[in-house]
Design a protein around this motif. Structure first.
Motif, PDB file in Angstrom:
ATOM      1  N   VAL A  40       2.119 -53.271 156.975  1.00  0.00           N
ATOM      2  CA  VAL A  40       2.301 -53.385 155.524  1.00  0.00           C
ATOM      3  C   VAL A  40       2.083 -54.844 155.160  1.00  0.00           C
ATOM      4  O   VAL A  40       2.852 -55.720 155.569  1.00  0.00           O
ATOM      5  N   THR A  41       1.016 -55.096 154.432  1.00  0.00           N
ATOM      6  CA  THR A  41       0.673 -56.482 154.099  1.00  0.00           C
ATOM      7  C   THR A  41       0.899 -56.732 152.603  1.00  0.00           C
ATOM      8  O   THR A  41       1.287 -55.824 151.874  1.00  0.00           O
ATOM      9  N   GLY A  42       0.626 -57.931 152.208  1.00  0.00           N
ATOM     10  CA  GLY A  42       0.740 -58.276 150.785  1.00  0.00           C
ATOM     11  C   GLY A  42      -0.336 -59.288 150.450  1.00  0.00           C
ATOM     12  O   GLY A  42      -1.217 -59.572 151.276  1.00  0.00           O
ATOM     13  N   ARG A  43      -0.235 -59.874 149.269  1.00  0.00           N
ATOM     14  CA  ARG A  43      -1.221 -60.877 148.870  1.00  0.00           C
ATOM     15  C   ARG A  43      -1.212 -62.057 149.839  1.00  0.00           C
ATOM     16  O   ARG A  43      -0.150 -62.467 150.316  1.00  0.00           O
ATOM     17  N   GLY A  44      -2.397 -62.567 150.146  1.00  0.00           N
ATOM     18  CA  GLY A  44      -2.493 -63.759 150.986  1.00  0.00           C
ATOM     19  C   GLY A  44      -2.297 -63.473 152.472  1.00  0.00           C
ATOM     20  O   GLY A  44      -2.029 -64.383 153.248  1.00  0.00           O
ATOM     21  N   LYS A  45      -2.395 -62.215 152.875  1.00  0.00           N
ATOM     22  CA  LYS A  45      -2.118 -61.872 154.272  1.00  0.00           C
ATOM     23  C   LYS A  45      -3.374 -61.415 155.016  1.00  0.00           C
ATOM     24  O   LYS A  45      -3.288 -60.705 156.015  1.00  0.00           O
ATOM     25  N   HIS A  46      -4.538 -61.797 154.493  1.00  0.00           N
ATOM     26  CA  HIS A  46      -5.801 -61.341 155.103  1.00  0.00           C
ATOM     27  C   HIS A  46      -5.934 -61.708 156.569  1.00  0.00           C
ATOM     28  O   HIS A  46      -6.546 -60.992 157.347  1.00  0.00           O
ATOM     29  N   SER A  47      -5.378 -62.870 156.922  1.00  0.00           N
ATOM     30  CA  SER A  47      -5.595 -63.340 158.295  1.00  0.00           C
ATOM     31  C   SER A  47      -4.983 -62.387 159.319  1.00  0.00           C
ATOM     32  O   SER A  47      -5.403 -62.364 160.476  1.00  0.00           O
ATOM     33  N   ILE A  48      -3.990 -61.577 158.908  1.00  0.00           N
ATOM     34  CA  ILE A  48      -3.426 -60.589 159.860  1.00  0.00           C
ATOM     35  C   ILE A  48      -4.508 -59.565 160.201  1.00  0.00           C
ATOM     36  O   ILE A  48      -4.738 -59.239 161.368  1.00  0.00           O
ATOM     37  N   MET A  49      -5.204 -59.100 159.166  1.00  0.00           N
ATOM     38  CA  MET A  49      -6.280 -58.115 159.393  1.00  0.00           C
ATOM     39  C   MET A  49      -7.401 -58.727 160.229  1.00  0.00           C
ATOM     40  O   MET A  49      -7.910 -58.110 161.150  1.00  0.00           O
TER      41      MET A  49
END
Ligand code: UTP
Length: 290
Positions: free
Chosen positions: A54-63
């Motif tokens: 479950v991600t949120g804004r600004g969390k692209h680097s996890i993907m």
């Protein structure tokens, strides 16, 4: 039997500002590996192959971290640096990652409910990646999966916490049914000093049965206007059964600066350095035998 692990990773990580202003807390490195990868390792060790994030804004680097980086792969192909990507390549081969966005940060309960579509109608694990748990013999999730096989109900991991820190946690009380295992009869989120039901604090590892989703849906915002998972868990405990397990192993609160530094020192000494030494020894013995 439990195949999916949910990682609520949408929080703001305010305790780590300014580092977490544009970088997800879950991507902070402990030695040379981001926090969330430790959690994924633990889930894999417990037999899971579906990582639901479950991600949120600004969390692209996890993907991006759990995806192929073609340019980098091309650059280091054939060099001795390739070995550094060995573990993450293995993870990507053996597991499936799915992502969903929590649009509004309405609390951990809400983040777990947001993951419903990814998890489906089956029991699942939850890992809060900022709680780094280590146990050399058997990871904490593996210990919990074993218990789930026996008891088939929701299990939360708990730890004894000093009195001065207990107000930061969800706290349980319950009857001990066997060594380190309690049947929960009460649960309070961040109790006021003097009102804590015990010194057993819930930490970031859960096995949840899927009826928790309906219970979260019926839960009104609680402390801090957030939908608290502890409120839904208490309903589940009253209606059926919730167990609390005092796990074997160490846990570092990497959401706090002190815990993060402790984890870094521990992982450097006990994991990174020990591994490097082993690789050196292996190289040495291969050279000798050839
Ligand atoms: P925390 O209470 O540690 O909050 O959330 P936080 O925002 O991450 O950190 P601080 O306290 O501001 O420093 C516990 C877990 O629940 C997730 C967080 O990402 C963390 O893994 N969470 C929390 C969500 O995914 N969504 C939320 O709305 C709240």
């Amino acid at each position: 039997m439990i195949k999916k692990c949910l990682f609520p990773a949408a929080g703001y990580g305010t305790r780590f500002l300014p580092a977490t202003k544009s970088m997800p807390k879950e991507m902070m490195p402990v030695v040379n590996k981001p926090l969330i990868e430790y959690g994924v390792d633990e889930a894999i060790q417990a037999g899971m192959d579906g990582m639901c994030i479950v991600t949120g804004r600004g969390k692209h680097s996890i993907m991006d971290h759990f995806d192929i980086n073609y340019e980098l792969e091309h650059q280091i192909q054939g060099s001795n640096k390739e070995a550094l990507l060995g573990d993450i390549r293995e993870i990507m081969k053996s597991t499936n990652f799915t992502f969903i966005r929590q649009r509004e940060m309405k609390g951990l309960g809400h983040a777990i409910l947001t993951g419903k579509e990814l998890v489906g109608d089956e029991p699942f694990a939850v890992v809060l990646a900022d709680d780094l748990c280590v146990n050399p013999d058997e990871g904490v999730l593996s210990q919990m999966v074993k218990l789930f096989k026996q008891f088939r109900c929701t299990i939360v991991a708990v730890q004894e916490v000093p009195k001065e820190d207990i107000h930061k946690y969800g706290v349980i009380s319950g009857e001990m049914i066997k060594d380190d295992l309690y049947r929960v009869d009460d649960m309070v989120e961040k109790p006021k000093p003097g009102t804590e039901p015990s010194n057993l604090a819930i930490i970031g590892r859960y096995i949840l049965t899927p009826d928790i989703f309906d219970l979260i849906e019926q839960t009104e915002p609680g402390l801090g206007g957030e939908i608290q998972i502890t409120d839904a868990l208490l309903k589940q405990a009253k209606a059926g059964c919730v167990l609390a397990y005092k796990f074997k192993g160490k846990r570092f609160d990497c959401g706090s600066v002190e815990g993060y530094i402790e984890a870094t020192n521990y992982c450097y000494e006990h994991m990174y350095k020990a591994n490097t030494k082993k690789v050196e020894l292996d190289k040495h013995s291969t050279r000798k035998s050839s």
